[in-house]
Design a protein around this motif. Structure first.
Motif, PDB file in Angstrom:
ATOM      1  N   THR A   1       0.810  -1.224   0.000  1.00  0.00           N
ATOM      2  CA  THR A   1       0.000   0.000   0.000  1.00  0.00           C
ATOM      3  C   THR A   1       0.844   1.275   0.000  1.00  0.00           C
ATOM      4  N   LEU A   2       2.137   1.152   0.181  1.00  0.00           N
ATOM      5  CA  LEU A   2       2.967   2.329   0.464  1.00  0.00           C
ATOM      6  C   LEU A   2       2.919   3.386  -0.640  1.00  0.00           C
ATOM      7  N   GLY A   3       2.995   2.956  -1.909  1.00  0.00           N
ATOM      8  CA  GLY A   3       2.976   3.918  -3.004  1.00  0.00           C
ATOM      9  C   GLY A   3       1.682   4.705  -3.069  1.00  0.00           C
ATOM     10  N   GLY A   4       0.566   4.037  -2.792  1.00  0.00           N
ATOM     11  CA  GLY A   4      -0.724   4.736  -2.776  1.00  0.00           C
ATOM     12  C   GLY A   4      -0.793   5.758  -1.673  1.00  0.00           C
ATOM     13  N   TRP A   5      -0.302   5.386  -0.491  1.00  0.00           N
ATOM     14  CA  TRP A   5      -0.276   6.356   0.618  1.00  0.00           C
ATOM     15  C   TRP A   5       0.620   7.544   0.259  1.00  0.00           C
ATOM     16  N   ALA A   6       1.747   7.259  -0.386  1.00  0.00           N
ATOM     17  CA  ALA A   6       2.671   8.339  -0.766  1.00  0.00           C
ATOM     18  C   ALA A   6       1.996   9.325  -1.723  1.00  0.00           C
ATOM     19  N   LEU A   7       1.166   8.821  -2.620  1.00  0.00           N
ATOM     20  CA  LEU A   7       0.461   9.720  -3.540  1.00  0.00           C
ATOM     21  C   LEU A   7      -0.486  10.657  -2.800  1.00  0.00           C
ATOM     22  N   VAL A   8      -1.064  10.196  -1.697  1.00  0.00           N
ATOM     23  CA  VAL A   8      -1.902  11.086  -0.885  1.00  0.00           C
ATOM     24  C   VAL A   8      -1.071  12.259  -0.388  1.00  0.00           C
ATOM     25  N   GLU A   9       0.141  11.968   0.074  1.00  0.00           N
ATOM     26  CA  GLU A   9       1.009  13.048   0.571  1.00  0.00           C
ATOM     27  C   GLU A   9       1.460  13.972  -0.560  1.00  0.00           C
ATOM     28  N   VAL A  10       1.801  13.397  -1.710  1.00  0.00           N
ATOM     29  CA  VAL A  10       2.210  14.229  -2.851  1.00  0.00           C
ATOM     30  C   VAL A  10       1.057  15.139  -3.273  1.00  0.00           C
ATOM     31  N   HIS A  11      -0.152  14.590  -3.322  1.00  0.00           N
ATOM     32  CA  HIS A  11      -1.332  15.383  -3.680  1.00  0.00           C
ATOM     33  C   HIS A  11      -1.531  16.524  -2.682  1.00  0.00           C
ATOM     34  N   ASP A  12      -1.373  16.218  -1.387  1.00  0.00           N
ATOM     35  CA  ASP A  12      -1.512  17.262  -0.370  1.00  0.00           C
ATOM     36  C   ASP A  12      -0.453  18.339  -0.541  1.00  0.00           C
ATOM     37  N   TYR A  13       0.784  17.921  -0.785  1.00  0.00           N
ATOM     38  CA  TYR A  13       1.860  18.896  -1.008  1.00  0.00           C
ATOM     39  C   TYR A  13       1.506  19.808  -2.177  1.00  0.00           C
ATOM     40  N   HIS A  14       0.983  19.216  -3.228  1.00  0.00           N
ATOM     41  CA  HIS A  14       0.613  19.983  -4.424  1.00  0.00           C
ATOM     42  C   HIS A  14      -0.499  20.983  -4.108  1.00  0.00           C
ATOM     43  N   GLN A  15      -1.315  20.645  -3.110  1.00  0.00           N
ATOM     44  CA  GLN A  15      -2.416  21.527  -2.697  1.00  0.00           C
ATOM     45  C   GLN A  15      -1.973  22.544  -1.643  1.00  0.00           C
ATOM     46  N   GLY A  16      -0.680  22.559  -1.334  1.00  0.00           N
ATOM     47  CA  GLY A  16      -0.159  23.546  -0.395  1.00  0.00           C
ATOM     48  C   GLY A  16      -0.084  23.086   1.050  1.00  0.00           C
ATOM     49  N   VAL A  17      -0.330  21.802   1.313  1.00  0.00           N
ATOM     50  CA  VAL A  17      -0.247  21.280   2.682  1.00  0.00           C
ATOM     51  C   VAL A  17       1.219  21.154   3.099  1.00  0.00           C
ATOM     52  N   GLU A  18       1.544  21.599   4.299  1.00  0.00           N
ATOM     53  CA  GLU A  18       2.899  21.448   4.835  1.00  0.00           C
ATOM     54  C   GLU A  18       2.987  20.088   5.531  1.00  0.00           C
ATOM     55  N   LEU A  19       3.690  19.158   4.903  1.00  0.00           N
ATOM     56  CA  LEU A  19       3.739  17.801   5.424  1.00  0.00           C
ATOM     57  C   LEU A  19       4.342  17.722   6.816  1.00  0.00           C
ATOM     58  N   ASN A  20       5.255  18.621   7.126  1.00  0.00           N
ATOM     59  CA  ASN A  20       5.884  18.604   8.447  1.00  0.00           C
ATOM     60  C   ASN A  20       4.888  18.842   9.569  1.00  0.00           C
ATOM     61  N   ARG A  21       3.750  19.440   9.253  1.00  0.00           N
ATOM     62  CA  ARG A  21       2.737  19.704  10.280  1.00  0.00           C
ATOM     63  C   ARG A  21       1.944  18.443  10.617  1.00  0.00           C
ATOM     64  N   TYR A  22       2.048  17.429   9.786  1.00  0.00           N
ATOM     65  CA  TYR A  22       1.210  16.246   9.957  1.00  0.00           C
ATOM     66  C   TYR A  22       2.037  14.960  10.094  1.00  0.00           C
ATOM     67  N   GLY A  23       3.063  15.048  10.920  1.00  0.00           N
ATOM     68  CA  GLY A  23       3.823  13.841  11.224  1.00  0.00           C
ATOM     69  C   GLY A  23       5.195  13.775  10.603  1.00  0.00           C
ATOM     70  N   GLY A  24       5.564  14.771   9.821  1.00  0.00           N
ATOM     71  CA  GLY A  24       6.917  14.801   9.281  1.00  0.00           C
ATOM     72  C   GLY A  24       6.984  14.554   7.790  1.00  0.00           C
ATOM     73  N   ARG A  25       7.969  15.164   7.180  1.00  0.00           N
ATOM     74  CA  ARG A  25       8.171  15.023   5.737  1.00  0.00           C
ATOM     75  C   ARG A  25       8.753  13.652   5.388  1.00  0.00           C
ATOM     76  N   ASP A  26       9.675  13.172   6.219  1.00  0.00           N
ATOM     77  CA  ASP A  26      10.313  11.864   5.995  1.00  0.00           C
ATOM     78  C   ASP A  26       9.922  10.954   7.147  1.00  0.00           C
ATOM     79  N   ARG A  27       9.204   9.881   6.809  1.00  0.00           N
ATOM     80  CA  ARG A  27       8.652   9.067   7.898  1.00  0.00           C
ATOM     81  C   ARG A  27       8.738   7.573   7.605  1.00  0.00           C
ATOM     82  N   GLN A  28       8.894   6.832   8.684  1.00  0.00           N
ATOM     83  CA  GLN A  28       8.726   5.384   8.637  1.00  0.00           C
ATOM     84  C   GLN A  28       7.347   5.083   9.214  1.00  0.00           C
ATOM     85  N   ILE A  29       6.582   4.227   8.527  1.00  0.00           N
ATOM     86  CA  ILE A  29       5.246   3.911   9.021  1.00  0.00           C
ATOM     87  C   ILE A  29       5.119   2.394   9.232  1.00  0.00           C
TER      88      ILE A  29
END
Length: 357
Positions: free
Chosen positions: A279-307
Motif C-alpha cells: 500500500t505504500l505507493g498509494g499512501w505516498a500519492l496522498v502526501e504528494v497530492h496534499d503537497y501539491h495543494q499547499g499542505v505542509e507535510l511537516n505539520r502532519y507527522g513529518g516530511r520523511d517518515r517510517q510507518i
C-alpha cells in the motif's frame, strides 16, 4: 542489453505528456511485471491516482538499476518533465537520480527505501526532495522470526533449533533491515542457531537452487526465514523434494500478501506471514497530492517518515485479503485521507486496517 535500454527509453519518451499537466507523477518501479508484489503495488497506486485526480505513469526497471537511472535521465532532462518523480533507493540508485534532478524543476519523493545515513550526509538537504515514506522493515524481520520461534516452542526440541535464512540483495536497504530485525530476534533466543543466510535476489528459482544444497547440508533445519514470498516458495519446493512437509516438518515464513502467500498461510504450508507494504505507493500519492495543494507535510507527522505497515497476517485477515482479490482498494476513497484543512493533531491513517475496515 544496450539495444533493450535504447528501445525502452524511446518508448518511454513517446508516452511522456506532450504538454504541461497539473500534478503529473512518474513512478520508477524497481521490480518487474512478473513480480506479484510490485504489480499489486502499482495497482494500488493507480487506484489512488484515480481518486486523487493525479496523472500517474509507472515504468518498471526490471531489477536493473542502470535502467532506472536511464529512465530518470529521460524524465528529468527531457522537454516534458513530470511534476513529481517517485522512486525507490533500490540498489542505491538515489544518488545518481538526485544528481540528474538538480535544477530540473521536478520534485522528488522516495518510497520503500530512502537515503542511507551515509548518502544523506553526502547529499545534504535538497529543496526538491519533498518527502519519503518507508515501512518498518527492521520490525518486520523481527516479528517474522519471533513468530517462527513462538510457533516452534511447543515442539520441545532437544538441542539447538536450526534456522536457514533467505534474503534479497545485499545492496537493498529493505533486505538489510529485515535481516537486522531477524538477527535481533535471534539474539534474544540463544538456543536458536542460524546455520546460513544466503542472498537469493528476491527470486524463487535462485532460492530453490540454493535451498536444494542447504537442506542437504543441514538436514536438521526446522525454521526457514525468507525476506519475501517468492524466495519462500523456492525454499518450500526444495524442502518438499526431500520428502518432508513444509509447515509440518519445518516452519516457513514469508513477506508479502500475494494471493499465493495468503493461500499458503491458510493451507498451513506457511506458518508466519508479514505484509501490508504493497500500500505504500498509494499512501505516498496522498502526501504528494496534499503537497501539491499547499499542505505542509511537516505539520502532519513529518516530511520523511517510517510507518508501521509490515505486520503479522493472521488467517482471518488472509481470508479477508483474498476475498478482496485484485481490488483491495475498492472500498477506500483516498481523498478522505487528505490532511488538507485538518487540525495539526491529524495523522495520516496509513495502515492495513484502514484498507480492511
Amino acid at each position: 542489453m544496450r539495444r533493450f535500454f535504447h528501445i525502452t527509453l524511446l518508448l518511454f519518451a513517446a508516452v511522456l505528456p506532450c504538454g504541461a499537466r497539473a500534478e503529473s507523477v512518474l513512478f520508477l518501479n524497481p521490480g518487474s511485471t512478473h513480480e506479484s508484489f510490485w504489480v499489486s503495488y502499482s495497482q494500488f497506486m493507480q487506484a489512488a491516482a484515480r481518486d486523487l485526480g493525479i496523472d500517474l505513469q509507472i515504468l518498471y526497471s526490471q531489477r536493473q538499476p542502470e535502467l532506472a537511472v536511464a529512465q530518470a535521465r529521460v524524465a528529468l532532462q527531457g522537454a516534458n518533465r513530470p511534476d513529481y518523480l517517485m522512486f525507490v533507493n533500490e540498489q542505491y540508485v538515489a544518488p545518481p537520480i538526485l544528481r540528474l534532478a538538480q535544477d530540473s524543476g521536478v520534485k522528488l519523493f522516495m518510497v520503500n527505501a530512502a537515503l542511507t545515513p551515509d548518502q544523506q550526509a553526502l547529499v545534504g538537504e535538497r529543496p526538491d526532495h519533498i518527502g519519503s515514506l518507508v515501512p518498518n522493515d527492521d520490525e518486520g524481520g523481527y516479528l517474522m522470526m519471533k513468530e517462527l520461534i513462538r510457533l516452534h516452542a511447543p515442539r520441545n526440541a532437544a538441542g539447538p533449533i536450526e534456522v536457514l535464512a533467505f534474503s534479497g540483495l545485499k545492496v537493498t536497504p529493505s533486505a538489510q533491515l529485515r535481516e537486522q530485525g531477524m538477527q535481533r530476534a535471534l539474539a534474544e533466543h540463544p538456543q536458536i542457531r542460524l546455520r546460513q543466510l544466503v542472498y537469493s535476489g528476491w527470486t524463487q528459482e535462485r532460492a530453490y537452487e540454493q535451498a536444494k544444497q542447504l537442506f542437504a547440508r543441514y538436514p536438521e533445519v526446522s525454521l526457514v526465514w525468507s525476506a519475501n514470498d517468492e524466495m519462500a516458495f523456492g525454499a518450500m519446493r526444495a524442502y518438499a523434494e526431500t520428502g518432508k512437509v513444509p509447515g509440518k516438518d519445518a516452519l516457513f515464513s514469508a513477506v508479502n500478501t500475494s494471493p499465493a502467500a495468503l493461500q499458503a498461510l491458510l493451507d498451513g504450508r506457511l506458518s508466519a506471514l508479514i505484509g501490508g507494504h504493497f500500500t505504500l505507493g498509494g499512501w505516498a500519492l496522498v502526501e504528494v497530492h496534499d503537497y501539491h495543494q499547499g499542505v505542509e507535510l511537516n505539520r502532519y507527522g513529518g516530511r520523511d517518515r517510517q510507518i508501521p505497515l509490515l505486520q503479522l497476517i493472521d488467517k482471518k485477515q488472509a481470508r479477508q485479503l483474498l476475498a478482496m482479490g485484485a481490488s483491495p482498494h475498492s472500498r477506500l476513497n483516498f481523498r478522505t485521507l487528505s490532511a488538507k484543512g485538518r487540525p495539526e493533531s491529524y495523522r495520516y491513517p496509513f495502515t492495513l486496517q484502514t484498507l480492511m475496515h
